[in-house]
Write a protein that holds these residues in place. Sequence first.
Motif, PDB file in Angstrom:
ATOM      1  N   ASN A  22       0.971  -1.310   0.086  1.00  0.00           N
ATOM      2  CA  ASN A  22       0.009  -0.034  -0.017  1.00  0.00           C
ATOM      3  C   ASN A  22       1.089   1.404   0.139  1.00  0.00           C
ATOM      4  OD1 ASN A  22       0.752   0.559   2.727  1.00  0.00           O
ATOM      5  ND2 ASN A  22      -0.539  -1.065   3.308  1.00  0.00           N
ATOM      6  N   ALA A  23       0.170   2.308  -0.091  1.00  0.00           N
ATOM      7  CA  ALA A  23       1.195   3.794  -0.088  1.00  0.00           C
ATOM      8  C   ALA A  23       1.953   3.941   0.987  1.00  0.00           C
ATOM      9  CB  ALA A  23      -0.078   4.784  -0.378  1.00  0.00           C
ATOM     10  N   THR A  24       1.448   3.563   2.310  1.00  0.00           N
ATOM     11  CA  THR A  24       2.310   3.573   3.400  1.00  0.00           C
ATOM     12  C   THR A  24       3.542   3.153   3.296  1.00  0.00           C
ATOM     13  OG1 THR A  24       0.241   4.469   4.849  1.00  0.00           O
ATOM     14  CG2 THR A  24       2.274   3.481   6.053  1.00  0.00           C
ATOM     15  N   ALA A  25       3.435   1.633   3.051  1.00  0.00           N
ATOM     16  CA  ALA A  25       4.624   0.737   2.790  1.00  0.00           C
ATOM     17  C   ALA A  25       5.484   1.290   1.806  1.00  0.00           C
ATOM     18  CB  ALA A  25       4.187  -0.603   2.765  1.00  0.00           C
ATOM     19  N   ALA A  68      10.711  12.351   6.585  1.00  0.00           N
ATOM     20  CA  ALA A  68      10.718  10.653   7.003  1.00  0.00           C
ATOM     21  C   ALA A  68      12.151  10.462   7.475  1.00  0.00           C
ATOM     22  CB  ALA A  68       9.605   9.893   6.698  1.00  0.00           C
ATOM     23  N   SER A  87       1.600   1.592  -6.107  1.00  0.00           N
ATOM     24  CA  SER A  87       1.201   2.195  -4.764  1.00  0.00           C
ATOM     25  C   SER A  87       1.111   3.639  -4.661  1.00  0.00           C
ATOM     26  CB  SER A  87       1.893   1.753  -3.512  1.00  0.00           C
ATOM     27  OG  SER A  87       1.688   0.270  -3.629  1.00  0.00           O
ATOM     28  N   LEU A  88       2.051   4.533  -5.399  1.00  0.00           N
ATOM     29  CA  LEU A  88       2.228   5.764  -5.130  1.00  0.00           C
ATOM     30  C   LEU A  88       1.988   6.643  -6.338  1.00  0.00           C
ATOM     31  CD1 LEU A  88       5.862   5.738  -3.574  1.00  0.00           C
ATOM     32  CD2 LEU A  88       3.610   6.028  -2.454  1.00  0.00           C
ATOM     33  N   ILE A 138       5.914   4.083   0.732  1.00  0.00           N
ATOM     34  CA  ILE A 138       6.877   5.389   1.196  1.00  0.00           C
ATOM     35  C   ILE A 138       7.809   4.958   1.983  1.00  0.00           C
ATOM     36  CG2 ILE A 138       6.746   7.439   2.807  1.00  0.00           C
ATOM     37  CD1 ILE A 138       3.718   7.846   1.518  1.00  0.00           C
ATOM     38  N   ALA A 139       7.663   3.854   3.197  1.00  0.00           N
ATOM     39  CA  ALA A 139       8.321   3.557   3.936  1.00  0.00           C
ATOM     40  C   ALA A 139       9.736   2.644   3.366  1.00  0.00           C
ATOM     41  CB  ALA A 139       7.960   2.338   4.848  1.00  0.00           C
ATOM     42  N   LEU A 196       7.159  13.993   1.741  1.00  0.00           N
ATOM     43  CA  LEU A 196       7.037  12.816   2.401  1.00  0.00           C
ATOM     44  C   LEU A 196       8.169  12.297   3.006  1.00  0.00           C
ATOM     45  CD1 LEU A 196       3.683  11.523   0.998  1.00  0.00           C
ATOM     46  CD2 LEU A 196       3.793  12.658   3.198  1.00  0.00           C
TER      47      LEU A 196
END
Length: 486
Positions: free
Chosen positions: A198-201, A245, A229-230, A203-204, A241
């Motif tokens: 997903n988008a959160t993963a 981070a 995802s992005l 970005i991580a 972002l």
Amino acid sequence: MVVSATPGWESERRLTAIARRGLSVPARTALAEGQIAADTTVLDYGCGRGDDVEALRERGVPAQGWDPVFSPQAKQQPSHTVLLTYVLNVIENPQERVQTLRRAWELTEHVLVVSTRLDWERRRVKGQEFSDGVLTSRRTFQHLFGANELRRYVQEATKVRCVSAAPGVIYAFRHDNDRLAYLARRIIPDEQWQEAANATAAIAAMVSFTEHRGRPPRLEEMPDPVLDSLGHLKAKELQRLVRTAVDTAKVQENAKRSTLNTLLFLALEVFNGRGRFSSLPLAIQFDIRSFFTSYTEACRRADRLLLKLRDDAYVRAAMRGSKAGKLTLTAFYVHRRAVEQIPTVLRLYEHCAAIAAGRPPTWNLVKLQHEGRGVGWFDYPDFDTDPHPRLASSYTVDLSTFTTSFRSYEESEDRPLLHKKHEFLLPEDPHSPKYQRLSQAETRAGLYQNPALIGTELGWEAELDRCGRRLQGHRLVRRSRPRNER
């Protein structure tokens, strides 16, 4: 492999086609390094009894073999990877030898893997001198190559720059960008991207890449799941972002590491032929654009690094200043786990020897001479479990003459062993404190009072006995005396 015999010569080359259990060393090396994979076609040219072909097929690799005696009807099909395994050394006719190599090269689409026996095996080959080799009692022939001689020999026949993958194993790449990609992976392993469901993963994953590489990833090197995802985010928003981070200190630290790795790659590339910027792997191109003002500037700095390798004073200073490794009167020793943390000029030193003569498949300690230029790789199989590991084998190369030597200690009754293991590692290595405590205990017990005696098993056991000590794992304890001595 058996090929037509020289007129007047009753060769028994078929006797050299030995049966094997499992893959040969050259095939195993090529498989481990990605030159053979499930989606690559393989031709074993001169396959003998076909053991490598069968073993590769069991691993799902589409492999075929041809041999004029054992598989004469098989097709000689052009293939992604062609194996020429222990063939050249059994051909007594020099012209036929090079013709065989050139035929294998004609069938190669991407990489030719050439392997032969090396000259340090001479004591194991019983027979008399004949032509440029040895005629054995079985009427077979062996031409034993020098490690660097084999690389030059393959280069002259194929007209491309070649790389020593291991002692007696040479890669000849059809396309120069494949050669450069292989060299790059030896210095800078491909980045392992995190899962991005997903988008959160995603970005991580980008944050992790940025911190580890010292720069943000480019679109061309991002895997499809991350891009998918992005896709809803604009580039500026994504950059913001990631920027907020990341750990800035990690980015700066690893940017320095990536800069040095790039210089190491470019310096090594000169040793083996520098290519155009466009021929470099994309990741290296992006590193150069991120960490240097231009390709020209990066090459200039790499050339200066290569020149420093010739400066004895500079090399010795690098050894003295290294965070890891043991410096003696003649050489510098460091464990495999710490090699990436030693000064870049010393890493270049070791890589140059590996490209010229091959790095052995198993080793955990490397020796760099500072008197002259020579590199040795040593295999201590039980380094982490044995408080004083025994030496199994050594492989050395003299960089002034490119002569190599190999020695096995497996059958020796008095093998060399190591002391003070922590000296070969980084201080932050998780095992270092335990090793250092043992060394301190042994020093207090007087076990190092006679350094000339403790370098081999028998001498070390005698000193343990003299001092009334024995080892329990990595603990030194007093030796119990028999009842009749109490």
